[in-house]
Structure formats: structure tokens, C-alpha cells
Design a protein around this motif. Sequence first.
Motif, PDB file in Angstrom:
ATOM      1  N   PRO A   1     -92.296  -2.663  45.303  1.00  0.00           N
ATOM      2  CA  PRO A   1     -91.681  -3.540  43.983  1.00  0.00           C
ATOM      3  C   PRO A   1     -91.525  -5.061  44.555  1.00  0.00           C
ATOM      4  O   PRO A   1     -90.844  -5.058  45.714  1.00  0.00           O
ATOM      5  CB  PRO A   1     -90.605  -2.460  43.461  1.00  0.00           C
ATOM      6  N   PRO A   2     -91.323  -5.983  43.742  1.00  0.00           N
ATOM      7  CA  PRO A   2     -90.685  -7.176  44.106  1.00  0.00           C
ATOM      8  C   PRO A   2     -89.773  -6.958  43.927  1.00  0.00           C
ATOM      9  O   PRO A   2     -88.976  -6.512  43.805  1.00  0.00           O
ATOM     10  CB  PRO A   2     -91.439  -7.928  43.087  1.00  0.00           C
ATOM     11  N   ARG A   3     -89.477  -8.141  45.116  1.00  0.00           N
ATOM     12  CA  ARG A   3     -87.726  -8.413  44.831  1.00  0.00           C
ATOM     13  C   ARG A   3     -87.232 -10.071  44.757  1.00  0.00           C
ATOM     14  O   ARG A   3     -87.664 -10.761  44.370  1.00  0.00           O
ATOM     15  CB  ARG A   3     -87.161  -7.713  46.272  1.00  0.00           C
ATOM     16  N   ASP A   4     -85.808  -9.600  44.288  1.00  0.00           N
ATOM     17  CA  ASP A   4     -85.649 -11.406  44.128  1.00  0.00           C
ATOM     18  C   ASP A   4     -84.892 -11.289  45.705  1.00  0.00           C
ATOM     19  O   ASP A   4     -84.696 -10.654  46.770  1.00  0.00           O
ATOM     20  CB  ASP A   4     -83.818 -11.225  43.568  1.00  0.00           C
ATOM     21  N   GLU A   5     -84.437 -12.509  45.318  1.00  0.00           N
ATOM     22  CA  GLU A   5     -83.814 -13.424  47.185  1.00  0.00           C
ATOM     23  C   GLU A   5     -83.084 -12.419  47.209  1.00  0.00           C
ATOM     24  O   GLU A   5     -82.062 -12.057  46.962  1.00  0.00           O
ATOM     25  CB  GLU A   5     -83.760 -14.952  46.850  1.00  0.00           C
ATOM     26  N   VAL A   6     -82.691 -12.354  48.995  1.00  0.00           N
ATOM     27  CA  VAL A   6     -81.693 -11.558  49.524  1.00  0.00           C
ATOM     28  C   VAL A   6     -81.105 -12.351  50.141  1.00  0.00           C
ATOM     29  O   VAL A   6     -81.262 -13.750  50.629  1.00  0.00           O
ATOM     30  CB  VAL A   6     -82.449 -10.679  51.573  1.00  0.00           C
ATOM     31  N   GLN A   7     -79.554 -12.232  49.650  1.00  0.00           N
ATOM     32  CA  GLN A   7     -78.046 -12.986  50.080  1.00  0.00           C
ATOM     33  C   GLN A   7     -77.459 -12.862  51.948  1.00  0.00           C
ATOM     34  O   GLN A   7     -76.871 -11.737  52.553  1.00  0.00           O
ATOM     35  CB  GLN A   7     -77.191 -13.235  49.546  1.00  0.00           C
ATOM     36  N   GLU A   8     -78.543 -13.409  52.240  1.00  0.00           N
ATOM     37  CA  GLU A   8     -78.207 -13.627  54.004  1.00  0.00           C
ATOM     38  C   GLU A   8     -76.377 -13.192  54.513  1.00  0.00           C
ATOM     39  O   GLU A   8     -76.153 -12.638  55.285  1.00  0.00           O
ATOM     40  CB  GLU A   8     -78.942 -14.088  55.088  1.00  0.00           C
ATOM     41  N   ASP A   9     -75.822 -14.084  53.587  1.00  0.00           N
ATOM     42  CA  ASP A   9     -74.291 -13.939  54.042  1.00  0.00           C
ATOM     43  C   ASP A   9     -73.411 -11.942  53.404  1.00  0.00           C
ATOM     44  O   ASP A   9     -72.269 -11.989  53.674  1.00  0.00           O
ATOM     45  CB  ASP A   9     -73.559 -14.684  53.310  1.00  0.00           C
ATOM     46  N   ASP A  10     -74.861 -11.375  52.928  1.00  0.00           N
ATOM     47  CA  ASP A  10     -73.917 -10.141  52.207  1.00  0.00           C
ATOM     48  C   ASP A  10     -74.576  -9.447  53.756  1.00  0.00           C
ATOM     49  O   ASP A  10     -76.157  -9.055  53.471  1.00  0.00           O
ATOM     50  CB  ASP A  10     -74.681 -10.171  51.607  1.00  0.00           C
TER      51      ASP A  10
END
Length: 258
Positions: free
Chosen positions: A57-66
Motif C-alpha cells: 500500500p502507498p503511504r504518506d511521508e514519514v515524520q522522522e522526528d516521531d
Amino acid sequence: MDIETMKKILLVLTSQDTLGDTGEATGYNVAEASHPWKVFRDAGYFVDFASIAGGQPPRDEVQEDDPVQVEFTQDETVKASLYNTPRVSVVDPSQYDAVYLVGGHGTMWDFTGDADLQKLIASVYDSGGVVGAVCHGPAGLVDVELGTGVALLSGRKVAAFTNAEEKAVGKQDVVPYLLQDKLEEQGATVKLADNWEENVQVDERLVTGQNPQSAAGVAKEMTKLLTEVVREQKAGEEEAAQKLRAERDAEKAAEDDE
């Protein structure tokens, strides 16, 4: 469904990778998948994944600070599971104690109107399981009809991505409909919080959340409900066992009198 022995939760993800005909990329919201995943896993549940079309499945951007999102995307078991998810149409609902609908704008195109997803949700709920959804995930609750013939959303108190939040992100003219309006058309009462504030609503065994900030809260409430279901199941089993023992004792007493 034997909730006591199985302890499995299914996370359902969108397969929609573009925002309508805009060409803008979309997918499932990583925060809304990762935080519940961690809550469920830490509570001792097995977590499986499925998607509308299957595959990766496609995903939105990962928040690297999380750190939770980072952990989720780097977990080897999760990566293997997401590499080739089963289609919702082939999932056996009897294998799951609960189903959780992960949000993301893509759900607005492929969750709503998917008959296989509707059947899955209804089956889990009808069998005594828990249904959860967050942000745009409640799009999958639209038109779900329970075994009683009553719409799942009818008369329910729910939370979901609001009209105000959709306008705040500038997608009100991109999405095929406004989710808040659609849920209200289905007979639900949408409880509103301020934009981006946590808002979790529990109505019997249906748990919904307004936005990504509500994802972990939805999962926590779902695990509480599952604990209650297990407790009720055990109580029912004990009551049945006591009744059987009483019947056997009565039979034995009758034999002794003879």
C-alpha cells in the motif's frame, strides 16, 4: 470467534496513491498506522495488515522526528507484512478480534463503497468484535449494514476528520465529499473538537478518532473494550459451567434416590 485465544487485530490500509485526478501523491497516514500498531503490540495483540487492492500500500511521508513512526517503518515484521498485503476481499473476519481502519486521504476514494470492506467490518462487529477508525478512516464505515439490518452509523456518536480540518489543509474541493457531512447523512452525530486536538469517541464497540493526534487514543480505547469482551466471555463460560455442574449434580441426586 474465540477472543481469549486469538488476540488478533487487523489494520486496513488504503490502496489509493493519488488525490483524485490532481496527480498529487497520497496513501495511508503513517502516524495513524504506527501509533495504534505500537499500542496493540504492547498490549499483547498480534497485528496483521490488509489493503483494498492488496500488494504494497502507498503511504504518506514519514515524520522522522516521531520515534514511533520510525520504529514502525524499520520493524522487519512490519516491512515484511506490508510488502504484500492481502486484499480485504480474501480476509477471513473470524480470525480477528478487532478491525481498525487507518486514515489518510486515499481512503476517501477506495474505502467508501467497497463491499468487501463493508462485509468485513459488519462481520467483526456482529461477532462481538471491536471496530475502530481514525481521521479519514471512518470513510470505510459508510453504508456498513449489520446483521440486524441496521446501518452501523445510525444513531452513533462518532469522531472523524472535520469539515474545518479539511478546509485547513486545502482539500475541501479535492476530496469526493466532506467526511463529516457524509457521516451525518448516515445518521451519525459527529462530535467536534478544535482542529488537530485529540478527540476519541466510544459508542458501544465502535471507536472513532478525529485526526492523527487521536490515533493512539483510539487504539487504547479499543484495547479496553477488548478486555471487557474477554471478561464477559469468561463470565459467560463460567455461568454455563456452573449450570452444567448443577444439572449433573441434580441427575446424580435423582439416581441416588432411586
